[in-house]
Design a protein around this motif. Structure first.
Motif, PDB file in Angstrom:
ATOM      1  N   ARG A 203       0.845  -1.219  -0.018  1.00 40.08           N
ATOM      2  CA  ARG A 203       0.064   0.070   0.003  1.00 40.08           C
ATOM      3  C   ARG A 203       0.981   1.235  -0.011  1.00 40.08           C
ATOM      4  NH1 ARG A 203      -5.426  -0.122   1.609  1.00 40.08           N
ATOM      5  NH2 ARG A 203      -6.111  -2.016   1.699  1.00 40.08           N
ATOM      6  N   HIS A 344      -3.916  -0.400 -11.813  1.00 42.82           N
ATOM      7  CA  HIS A 344      -5.153  -0.506 -10.791  1.00 42.82           C
ATOM      8  C   HIS A 344      -5.730  -1.674 -10.788  1.00 42.82           C
ATOM      9  CE1 HIS A 344      -8.173   1.496  -8.355  1.00 42.82           C
ATOM     10  NE2 HIS A 344      -9.124   1.004  -9.132  1.00 42.82           N
ATOM     11  N   GLN A 348      -6.111  -4.541  -7.781  1.00 39.89           N
ATOM     12  CA  GLN A 348      -7.089  -4.680  -7.163  1.00 39.89           C
ATOM     13  C   GLN A 348      -7.493  -6.227  -6.978  1.00 39.89           C
ATOM     14  OE1 GLN A 348     -10.575  -2.371  -7.506  1.00 39.89           O
ATOM     15  NE2 GLN A 348      -9.415  -1.279  -5.934  1.00 39.89           N
ATOM     16  N   ASP A 351      -5.805  -7.286  -3.826  1.00 40.88           N
ATOM     17  CA  ASP A 351      -6.047  -6.715  -2.737  1.00 40.88           C
ATOM     18  C   ASP A 351      -7.116  -5.456  -3.128  1.00 40.88           C
ATOM     19  OD1 ASP A 351      -6.714  -5.262  -0.330  1.00 40.88           O
ATOM     20  OD2 ASP A 351      -4.789  -4.472   0.224  1.00 40.88           O
ATOM     21  N   PRO A 352      -8.441  -5.976  -3.094  1.00 37.74           N
ATOM     22  CA  PRO A 352      -9.488  -5.044  -3.578  1.00 37.74           C
ATOM     23  C   PRO A 352      -9.689  -3.696  -2.957  1.00 37.74           C
ATOM     24  CG  PRO A 352     -10.331  -7.293  -3.311  1.00 37.74           C
ATOM     25  CD  PRO A 352      -9.095  -7.365  -2.491  1.00 37.74           C
ATOM     26  N   THR A 353      -9.142  -3.807  -1.613  1.00 36.58           N
ATOM     27  CA  THR A 353      -9.309  -2.487  -1.037  1.00 36.58           C
ATOM     28  C   THR A 353      -7.915  -1.356  -1.550  1.00 36.58           C
ATOM     29  OG1 THR A 353      -7.886  -3.371   0.798  1.00 36.58           O
ATOM     30  CG2 THR A 353     -10.407  -3.327   0.925  1.00 36.58           C
ATOM     31  N   ASN A 354      -7.125  -1.892  -2.157  1.00 33.89           N
ATOM     32  CA  ASN A 354      -5.923  -0.997  -2.617  1.00 33.89           C
ATOM     33  C   ASN A 354      -6.138  -0.495  -3.940  1.00 33.89           C
ATOM     34  OD1 ASN A 354      -3.307  -0.094  -2.776  1.00 33.89           O
ATOM     35  ND2 ASN A 354      -2.205  -2.090  -2.877  1.00 33.89           N
ATOM     36  N   PHE A 355      -6.128   0.970  -4.028  1.00 36.02           N
ATOM     37  CA  PHE A 355      -6.296   1.657  -5.117  1.00 36.02           C
ATOM     38  C   PHE A 355      -5.337   2.309  -5.479  1.00 36.02           C
ATOM     39  CE2 PHE A 355     -10.238   1.556  -2.410  1.00 36.02           C
ATOM     40  CZ  PHE A 355     -11.229   1.335  -3.623  1.00 36.02           C
TER      41      PHE A 355
END
Lengths: 383, 328
Positions: A203, A344, A348, A351-355
């Motif tokens: 992240r 992107h 994702q 890690d689907p919460t990592n933008f």
């Protein structure tokens, strides 16, 4: 009787002027390629703004013509020839760069300037293709024009090939745009190959807010530095940064909107159609074109490889918490914003919460600057 | 006075016309000569013979009709370029080829002598006396090699003291410059520039210097990195300064002066007036019968009697007109 024979003679003469009388196998192949482009644009939504004009331009340019009618794109004085001068003499690409500048937000780059270096690393693809083209027997000027495909920047490719190898402009521009559309297919395997699962979920620190003052200073300082080092890149760099200043100054909203809107659309239409038209079968269907496509693909792979690898190398020197997610390395090849989107989407997946989109936009726009600088250097050395 | 003026004007015109004639005549040069031609230029009949190239160094057209060409100084009018043919007009910086086949009946540009054994060629003006140019041909000139000026029209085969101001009628005091500016040309160029040295493009130079592209790749990548590293350093510092400035602005300033009837929290938190305003806004929002236009629902902002919103951009012309910049 005489009237009848004249009528038949006229009909025969007319028949000679039709496309049916002049058609060759090459024309049919090129028309089919044009149709495939249109299909991909409509059905698959692959770069429709480019593939539709280029695809239809291919069909226009490959209607068999009786020579000397002054309608073909390579016939002096024809309408298409006049429009083609924008490609040939290179005044469409800087106008597109004006639009790109007016629509690009450099905030991600300004807030994290080390992403500039990722954009620089991805330019290795250009010079790998250059060396490859030399090895395949192209002249240095042609090799330079082919190499710029690795910059993944259509207008830059057109600008440079117009200057260095006008005969190859059709093959180079179609190759560049095709691979830009294929970025979601080409890049992910290389990205996965070079990264571990742990690296893919890194992240990154959220970008800090960038002040208006910094945004205004960026195009001015950016232009001064790059143009003083590479003056031959002025047409592209000047328009890119000028467009950005229009956007960021806050007092030229109308000009910025025109540059990124109607003006950009007009030039995209003209450049797309004329580049498509320029792919006439006799000029396009050659062994050279196949080599150009192969070198273009190789340059995209190398560019992606170097971008991702460079992120990993940079990470060796960064503290925990400041590290870069190597998945953004691919976006250094420009292809704005497709390659950033690829970063992107790949991020994702793990890690689907990592933008990663905003972070990837940094190297992405740095790639635009980097490829314009590289084009300027090639023009300086080979032009 | 008028008469004097007229005389002066006439004299000036005469001088000018004379000068322009002289300039036109002297601007022609014997540019290139080929004596033995076995594989080069052919005439209009497809035959090969020696040839002489004239070059117009002027930036205007020159008609060479009536000029004389000779290989014998004692016979300056040996061959006259025929008059009455527009083809004898040489455009600016262009060439004219004369075929030295010894038969002037073959055409306008066929000379009545050949160049075999010829050592000198002379070009005379229309008066047959004024020497315009001459060339000394090397005796050992090989076949299909020409002799001429390395740069078109340039060279020192000129009479000493010759100048545009004084055109001498005698060529006795001429001499050939040691350097000359003349040379044997391996590749004859009849009708074209003698500057045959191929122009070496940057691309060709690069091919010689760097056949595999390694040097260019390293140099170019170095420059790309240099540009972007300088940008990185600049914006890293600009960013640091911007962050510092923002932090300074955020830092708590001097305690606000309490307004009469309003207290400020001890921690320097939200002003009680603001809290009161938020409370009233919330009250108005929850109260169904309140004016719905008070709040800007779209942006999720609760507002408290902000007059400006009553005049939406659709209704308030002032909001749609660009304001003049204000100098603070």
């Amino acid at each position: 009787m005489i009237l009848e024979s004249n009528f038949v003679a006229n009909l025969k003469q007319f028949a000679q002027y039709t496309g049916f009388a002049n058609v060759t196998f090459g024309h049919i192949v090129m028309i089919l390629i044009g149709l495939v482009f249109i299909y991909l644009a409509i059905k698959k939504d692959w770069e429709p703004l480019l593939l539709i004009p280029i695809g239809f331009g291919m069909i226009i340019g490959n209607i068999p013509l009786f020579p000397g009618m002054q309608v073909g794109i390579y016939e002096d004085g024809s309408v298409l020839n006049i429009l083609y001068q924008g490609v040939r003499r290179g005044f469409y690409p800087p106008l597109i760069f004006l639009g790109i500048g007016a629509m690009t937000d450099f905030s991600a780059l300004i807030s994290n300037p080390k992403l500039l270096l990722v954009g620089a690393a991805a330019q290795f693809g250009i010079f790998a293709a250059y060396a490859g083209a030399l090895a395949l027997g192209f002249t240095p000027a042609e090799a330079g024009a082919i190499g710029i495909i690795g910059g993944a920047d259509g207008p830059t490719a057109i600008f440079l090939s117009g200057k260095l190898a006008p005969d190859l402009i059709g093959a180079i521009s179609v190759s560049a745009y095709s691979y830009m559309a294929l970025v979601p297919v080409i890049q992910p395997p290389v990205m996965r190959l070079l990264t571990t699962k742990k690296e893919r979920v890194i992240r990154m620190k959220p970008p800090r807010p960038v002040s208006q003052q910094e945004k205004i200073v960026f195009p001015i300082v950016g232009f001064l530095i790059t143009a003083f080092i590479v003056p031959s890149g002025i047409p592209l760099l000047g328009m890119l940064f000028f467009g950005n200043l229009l956007k960021e100054s806050g007092v030229t909203r109308r000009l910025a909107e025109t540059a990124r809107g109607p003006l950009n659309d007009i030039v995209v239409i003209l450049i797309g159609v004329t580049v498509g038209c320029s792919t006439q079968a006799d000029k396009f269907l050659q062994g050279k074109s196949i080599m150009i496509f192969a070198l273009g693909a190789a340059s995209f792979f190398v560019a992606t490889f170097c971008g991702v690898l460079f992120c990993k190398i940079i990470n060796l020197f960064l503290k925990e918490g400041n590290k870069l997610n190597p998945l953004i390395g691919n976006s250094g090849v420009s292809a704005v914003p497709d390659s950033a989107r690829v970063s992107h989407v790949q991020g994702q997946k793990y890690d689907p919460t990592n933008f990663l989109l905003m972070h990837a936009m940094g190297p992405n726009v740095a790639g635009v600057i980097g490829s314009a600088v590289a084009a300027g250097i090639l023009l300086g050395f080979l032009g | 006075m008028k008469r004097l003026f007229s005389v002066l004007l006439l004299t000036s015109l005469l001088l000018l016309s004379g000068r322009s004639f002289a300039q036109s005549a002297v601007d022609i040069r014997l540019n290139e000569v080929l004596v033995t031609n076995t594989s080069g230029l052919t005439d209009e009949n497809g035959e090969r013979c020696g040839w002489v190239e004239l070059f117009n160094t002027a930036f205007g057209m020159v008609d060479v009709a009536g000029f004389y060409l000779t290989d014998d100084k004692s016979n300056p009018t040996k061959y006259m370029i025929p008059k009455g043919n527009t083809a004898t007009v040489i455009p600016l910086r262009k060439y004219l080829i004369l075929y030295a086949d010894g038969n002037s009946q073959k055409g306008v540009f066929h000379i009545n002598f050949t160049l075999d054994g010829c050592r000198n060629l002379y070009l005379y003006s229309t008066d047959g006396e004024t020497l315009i140019d001459e060339i000394e041909i090397p005796a050992e000139l090989a076949e299909n090699k020409s002799f001429g000026r390395v740069k078109d029209g340039e060279g020192k085969h000129e009479p000493v003291g010759w100048s545009k101001k004084s055109l001498r009628k005698s060529s006795d005091d001429k001499k050939i410059d040691a350097n000359g500016g003349f040379a044997v040309l391996d590749h004859p160029t009849p009708g074209y520039t003698n500057t045959t040295k191929a122009i070496v493009t940057k691309s060709e130079k690069m091919k010689e210097m760097d056949p595999w592209g390694g040097i260019l790749a390293v140099t170019a990548m170095g420059v790309v990195f240099l540009c972007l590293i300088i940008l990185y350093i600049c914006f890293k510092n600009i960013g640091k300064r911007a962050v510092r400035k923002a932090e300074q602005e955020k830092a708590p300033k001097a305690q606000p002066v309490p307004v009469k009837g309003v207290t400020v929290t001890a921690e320097g938190g939200i002003n009680e007036e603001v809290i009161a305003a938020i409370a009233i806004a919330c009250h108005l929002y929850q109260n169904g019968d309140a004016d719905p236009t008070v709040h800007d629902i779209e942006s999720n902002v609760l507002t408290f009697n902000k007059d400006l919103l009553r005049n939406s951009p659709w209704g308030n012309k002032m909001l749609t007109i660009k304001q003049d910049p204000q100098i603070k």
